[in-house]
Design an enzyme around this catalytic site. Structure first.
Site, short mmCIF file in Angstrom:
data_model
loop_
_atom_site.label_atom_id
_atom_site.label_comp_id
_atom_site.label_asym_id
_atom_site.label_seq_id
_atom_site.Cartn_x
_atom_site.Cartn_y
_atom_site.Cartn_z
N CYS A 1 -10.99 3.16 -0.32
CA CYS A 1 -9.59 3.49 -0.05
C CYS A 1 -9.23 2.69 1.19
O CYS A 1 -10.01 2.68 2.16
CB CYS A 1 -9.44 4.99 0.21
N CYS B 1 -4.14 -1.31 -2.13
CA CYS B 1 -4.29 0.14 -2.31
C CYS B 1 -5.25 0.30 -3.48
O CYS B 1 -5.00 -0.20 -4.58
CB CYS B 1 -2.93 0.74 -2.65
N GLU C 1 -3.69 8.23 8.62
CA GLU C 1 -2.25 8.08 8.87
C GLU C 1 -1.91 8.63 10.26
O GLU C 1 -1.04 8.12 10.95
CB GLU C 1 -1.43 8.85 7.82
N HIS D 1 -7.32 3.15 3.49
CA HIS D 1 -7.17 3.92 4.73
C HIS D 1 -8.51 4.11 5.45
O HIS D 1 -8.55 4.33 6.66
CB HIS D 1 -6.60 5.30 4.43
N ASP E 1 0.87 -1.18 0.00
CA ASP E 1 0.00 0.00 0.00
C ASP E 1 0.91 1.23 0.00
O ASP E 1 2.11 1.11 0.23
CB ASP E 1 -0.91 0.01 1.25
N SER E 2 0.30 2.39 -0.17
CA SER E 2 1.09 3.61 -0.11
C SER E 2 1.50 3.95 1.33
O SER E 2 2.34 4.81 1.54
CB SER E 2 0.28 4.77 -0.70
N1 DGL Z 1 -4.66 3.55 0.66
C1 DGL Z 1 -4.73 4.16 -0.62
C2 DGL Z 1 -5.94 3.65 -1.41
O1 DGL Z 1 -6.54 2.64 -1.07
C3 DGL Z 1 -4.83 5.64 -0.67
C4 DGL Z 1 -3.96 6.48 0.10
C5 DGL Z 1 -3.16 7.37 -0.78
O2 DGL Z 1 -3.69 8.37 -1.28
O3 DGL Z 1 -2.00 7.03 -0.96
O4 DGL Z 1 -6.30 4.24 -2.40
#
Ligand code: DGL
Length: 286
Positions: A194, A81, A162, A196, A18-19
């Site tokens: 997302c 992600c 985050e 997150h 993931d990011s």
């Molecule tokens: N966790 C990432 C997603 O599912 C998004 C977070 C980011 O913008 O890097 O898209």
């Protein structure tokens, strides 16, 4: 021969990237669903967020991450992600010779299942890049062409997750502002598009009201990974007795920056810090 090869590969971990910390929601779902598997996780914390970046940049980062995990030695790759799944899945599949599972297909299918009606109203909240890509609209329509989809980008949810700000009043006000139109749309199901966002599950649920079913694509993805392991003969032969705890020393975590910060968010979110956590640099592709 292929069976023999798969028997050897079945011992390898499942790779996840993931990011940043968001993919931990997918890691948790996979860990719960597949307790005999072990995992290697890469959080690209140096380059988060992906959701505000261009297709070319997200694709480059995603390919580098995928290659890093492939070089480590994994049996399948889970792109935990949504942004990378929306923009880079075909490029990743073309580059690494492994099964690759993204989170958008499973999330879209699950939304239709839980909405459970003929012309469901499906809400999607995601990053700007995911919304712009239309990947969820396509995934939902593949399962049900009658569905009506309404999308909203919620970029500030990423830094809030985050930061671990799940219960702060500021988060509630931001959710109120982002989700006012969504509430008016009255979706049957709302996809947390997302990885997150499940960290902010409770505040999102309170904002849209109790009648909306929230869909966590991590859980849907874990189900699809379980079926894939079974159908490809790649399920781990190991039988772990008793409860396995999250983040134990069978699972290896890598981040590209700020390992301590990642460990604290992981602890807040999963209740425990990763036993094996390393900061690394992801090599550029040649
Ligand atoms: N966790 C990432 C997603 O599912 C998004 C977070 C980011 O913008 O890097 O898209």
């Amino acid at each position: 021969m292929a069976v023999q090869k798969n028997a050897e590969r079945s011992e390898l971990p499942i790779g996840i990237f993931d990011s940043g910390v968001g993919g931990l929601t997918v890691y948790r779902a996979l860990h719960d669903r597949l307790p005999n598997e072990h995992f290697v996780y890469l959080g690209d914390t140096a380059r988060v967020p992906y959701g505000t970046k261009s297709l070319a940049t997200v694709e480059k980062y995603a390919l580098e991450n995928a290659q890093f995990l492939a070089n480590y030695g994994i049996k399948i790759l889970v792109v935990a992600c949504n942004t990378a799944s929306a923009l880079a899945l075909p490029a990743i599949r073309a580059r690494i010779g492994l099964e690759v599972v993204g989170v958008i297909g499973p999330g879209g299918r699950r939304a239709i299942t839980v909405a459970n009606c003929e012309a469901p109203k499906i809400g999607v909240i995601a990053t700007e890049a995911t919304v712009r890509s239309g990947a969820y609209v396509e995934a939902v329509h593949k399962s049900c062409s009658e569905a009506v989809v309404f999308q909203t980008a919620c970029p500030l949810f990423v830094p809030l997750a985050e930061e671990g700000w799940a219960e702060e009043s500021e988060t509630a006000s931001i959710a109120e502002r982002y989700l006012a139109d969504m509430r008016e749309f009255t979706p049957d199901a709302l996809v947390l598009g997302c990885t997150h966002y499940p960290i902010l599950h409770d505040v999102i649920q309170r904002t849209v009201g109790p009648d909306v079913t929230l869909v966590d694509s991590g859980k849907a993805t874990a189900e699809e990974v379980a079926s894939l392991l079974k159908s490809t003969g790649l399920a781990s032969p190991r039988k772990i007795s008793g409860e396995r705890s999250l983040c134990d020393d069978l699972d290896h975590f890598f981040v590209t920056d700020a390992a301590e910060r990642f460990a604290s968010v992981a602890e807040r979110f999963l209740g425990v810090k990763p036993a094996k956590l390393e900061a690394i640099e992801v090599p550029a592709l040649t």
